[in-house]
Write a protein that holds these residues in place. Sequence first.
Motif, mmCIF file in Angstrom:
data_model
loop_
_atom_site.group_PDB
_atom_site.id
_atom_site.type_symbol
_atom_site.label_atom_id
_atom_site.label_comp_id
_atom_site.label_asym_id
_atom_site.label_seq_id
_atom_site.Cartn_x
_atom_site.Cartn_y
_atom_site.Cartn_z
ATOM 1 N N LEU A 8 0.823 -1.206 0.000
ATOM 2 C CA LEU A 8 0.000 0.000 0.000
ATOM 3 C C LEU A 8 0.861 1.263 0.000
ATOM 4 O O LEU A 8 0.551 2.245 -0.681
ATOM 5 N N ILE A 9 1.951 1.232 0.765
ATOM 6 C CA ILE A 9 2.862 2.377 0.776
ATOM 7 C C ILE A 9 3.494 2.568 -0.603
ATOM 8 O O ILE A 9 3.606 3.689 -1.110
ATOM 9 N N TRP A 10 3.910 1.459 -1.211
ATOM 10 C CA TRP A 10 4.494 1.502 -2.551
ATOM 11 C C TRP A 10 3.497 2.085 -3.554
ATOM 12 O O TRP A 10 3.852 2.961 -4.357
ATOM 13 N N MET A 11 2.251 1.623 -3.499
ATOM 14 C CA MET A 11 1.249 2.086 -4.446
ATOM 15 C C MET A 11 0.920 3.564 -4.233
ATOM 16 O O MET A 11 0.716 4.310 -5.195
ATOM 17 N N ALA A 12 0.885 3.982 -2.969
ATOM 18 C CA ALA A 12 0.620 5.398 -2.683
ATOM 19 C C ALA A 12 1.728 6.274 -3.268
ATOM 20 O O ALA A 12 1.465 7.305 -3.906
ATOM 21 N N GLY A 13 2.974 5.874 -3.039
ATOM 22 C CA GLY A 13 4.099 6.609 -3.611
ATOM 23 C C GLY A 13 4.081 6.587 -5.136
ATOM 24 O O GLY A 13 4.394 7.587 -5.788
ATOM 25 N N SER A 14 3.671 5.454 -5.712
ATOM 26 C CA SER A 14 3.621 5.316 -7.170
ATOM 27 C C SER A 14 2.618 6.271 -7.787
ATOM 28 O O SER A 14 2.867 6.858 -8.853
ATOM 29 N N THR A 15 1.465 6.450 -7.134
ATOM 30 C CA THR A 15 0.466 7.372 -7.674
ATOM 31 C C THR A 15 0.985 8.812 -7.664
ATOM 32 O O THR A 15 0.697 9.584 -8.582
ATOM 33 N N LEU A 16 1.757 9.172 -6.641
ATOM 34 C CA LEU A 16 2.314 10.526 -6.575
ATOM 35 C C LEU A 16 3.374 10.737 -7.655
ATOM 36 O O LEU A 16 3.436 11.802 -8.288
ATOM 37 N N ILE A 17 4.211 9.718 -7.868
ATOM 38 C CA ILE A 17 5.228 9.802 -8.929
ATOM 39 C C ILE A 17 4.549 9.945 -10.285
ATOM 40 O O ILE A 17 4.948 10.759 -11.131
ATOM 41 N N THR A 18 3.498 9.158 -10.496
ATOM 42 C CA THR A 18 2.764 9.212 -11.760
ATOM 43 C C THR A 18 2.109 10.574 -11.960
ATOM 44 O O THR A 18 2.123 11.127 -13.065
ATOM 45 N N ALA A 19 1.528 11.129 -10.880
ATOM 46 C CA ALA A 19 0.895 12.447 -10.979
ATOM 47 C C ALA A 19 1.922 13.512 -11.354
ATOM 48 O O ALA A 19 1.643 14.406 -12.174
ATOM 49 N N GLY A 20 3.116 13.414 -10.780
ATOM 50 C CA GLY A 20 4.170 14.361 -11.131
ATOM 51 C C GLY A 20 4.588 14.234 -12.583
ATOM 52 O O GLY A 20 4.765 15.246 -13.288
ATOM 53 N N ALA A 21 4.748 12.994 -13.045
ATOM 54 C CA ALA A 21 5.112 12.766 -14.448
ATOM 55 C C ALA A 21 4.019 13.285 -15.379
ATOM 56 O O ALA A 21 4.303 13.887 -16.428
ATOM 57 N N HIS A 22 2.761 13.049 -14.982
ATOM 58 C CA HIS A 22 1.640 13.533 -15.795
ATOM 59 C C HIS A 22 1.656 15.047 -15.908
ATOM 60 O O HIS A 22 1.453 15.615 -16.999
ATOM 61 N N TYR A 23 1.921 15.722 -14.821
ATOM 62 C CA TYR A 23 1.975 17.185 -14.836
ATOM 63 C C TYR A 23 3.077 17.677 -15.778
ATOM 64 O O TYR A 23 2.880 18.628 -16.546
ATOM 65 N N LEU A 24 4.220 17.038 -15.748
ATOM 66 C CA LEU A 24 5.353 17.467 -16.565
ATOM 67 C C LEU A 24 5.086 17.332 -18.060
ATOM 68 O O LEU A 24 5.609 18.124 -18.854
ATOM 69 N N ILE A 25 4.298 16.333 -18.450
ATOM 70 C CA ILE A 25 4.093 16.088 -19.887
ATOM 71 C C ILE A 25 2.762 16.652 -20.399
ATOM 72 O O ILE A 25 2.424 16.450 -21.566
ATOM 73 N N SER A 26 2.020 17.349 -19.548
ATOM 74 C CA SER A 26 0.677 17.798 -19.942
ATOM 75 C C SER A 26 0.582 19.300 -20.179
ATOM 76 O O SER A 26 -0.472 19.906 -19.990
ATOM 77 N N SER A 27 1.671 19.899 -20.623
ATOM 78 C CA SER A 27 1.678 21.356 -20.824
ATOM 79 C C SER A 27 0.698 21.798 -21.910
ATOM 80 O O SER A 27 0.300 22.967 -21.950
ATOM 81 N N SER A 28 0.317 20.889 -22.791
ATOM 82 C CA SER A 28 -0.594 21.256 -23.883
ATOM 83 C C SER A 28 -2.057 21.263 -23.442
ATOM 84 O O SER A 28 -2.926 21.684 -24.217
ATOM 85 N N LEU A 29 -2.348 20.813 -22.238
ATOM 86 C CA LEU A 29 -3.720 20.750 -21.761
ATOM 87 C C LEU A 29 -4.121 22.039 -21.040
ATOM 88 O O LEU A 29 -3.295 22.710 -20.433
ATOM 89 N N ARG A 30 -5.397 22.338 -21.098
ATOM 90 C CA ARG A 30 -5.922 23.472 -20.341
ATOM 91 C C ARG A 30 -5.934 23.139 -18.849
ATOM 92 O O ARG A 30 -6.122 21.995 -18.466
ATOM 93 N N ARG A 31 -5.753 24.156 -18.037
ATOM 94 C CA ARG A 31 -5.808 24.002 -16.575
ATOM 95 C C ARG A 31 -4.978 22.782 -16.152
ATOM 96 O O ARG A 31 -5.437 21.869 -15.496
ATOM 97 N N ARG A 32 -3.743 22.882 -16.532
ATOM 98 C CA ARG A 32 -2.798 21.766 -16.396
ATOM 99 C C ARG A 32 -2.727 21.188 -14.989
ATOM 100 O O ARG A 32 -2.870 19.981 -14.791
ATOM 101 N N ALA A 33 -2.524 22.023 -14.000
ATOM 102 C CA ALA A 33 -2.367 21.543 -12.628
ATOM 103 C C ALA A 33 -3.654 20.886 -12.122
ATOM 104 O O ALA A 33 -3.617 19.820 -11.495
#
Length: 344
Positions: A8-33
């Motif tokens: 569960l700790i691993w999965m929680a950390g994984s979702t945060l890492i994924t959210a950060g990666a998603h933010y970095l690659i989503s500059s073309s989207l509206r209301r990015r954050a």
Amino acid sequence: MEPSSAYLIWMAGSTLITAGAHYLISSSLRRRAMNAGLTWLLGITLGLACAKTVYAVIEMLQFWMATGLKNYRFWDALLSFDVYRVSFFGGVLGVCLGAALAGRLTGNAPMRALNVYAPAGMLMAALARFGEGFLGFLGAGRMMKINGLSFFPIAVVNEWGEGRLAVFMLEGLVCLIVAAVSLRASSQDRFIRTLFYLCLPQILLESLRDGGLVVHEFVRIEQLISMVTVETVLILYGVWAKGKKRRFLPAAVGLMMAGLFVAVEFTLGGKLFNGTGGGEDFGFLSHALAEEEEFWEDAETWAEEAGGSELLIPCLSYGVMALGLALLAWMERLGYAKIKDRMK
């Protein structure tokens, strides 16, 4: 620490890492954050809900095939906090729904949001597979026959030094490769192609698992889901390539490969060839050719010379399956080439 707590700790950390990666690659989207935050929140919520629901449905099918539904409690399975009772592809479905809904809520087209999210989603899939290492032998294969390879990360080893193939590591590595390729692909057609290549290798890798979500002796549900998804993508390519010659050729080849994979699973389960050399039960084909006594004498001699074909038949079977997957990858490229202009 309990294995489930570490998971569960691993999965929680994984979702945060994924959210950060998603933010970095989503500059073309509206209301990015906001999009990244909603995708994270809805992905967790819907991913968990779908993972539990799909697992409960599969478990219900298992009970129905085995003993009937009289004593089965669907809601107990659905509301269980047991981390072992989840479906990987159910989770994938929920996360995709979350990304599409987040796109809608932030003024982005759902498919555009999914195309942007695809590489981050594959990263999440890879981390989820690696996380299965905290759950004992859940993501492991059969017992290793070659002692020299019984070490992590190739194998998961128990207290007696016995190793099982670490299938979850292979699945995670494949997902990482697909994530990297997806990141470099055009953002306008990422999602459907990434989904295809998420599912394609799982057809073989799910077969390597020892156990898993199995219904009616050998039907591996998540392997079946993978094949159905692959075939659906090929059919969609044919539908979208209206007016093109042989537009349904990839889908037709996909159906043939599905039949081949069923034959491979029958072979691995001893339904076609069991390779034991015991002379009593060689599966369906042996009975069909039972009158050929000389054939079976030669087969027994060959099996003995091959070490009882203990490893030979599985290796040949998986080799055939791998070739089938390579052909399907070629068909995907062929089908996509016919609709590339439309996707743009």
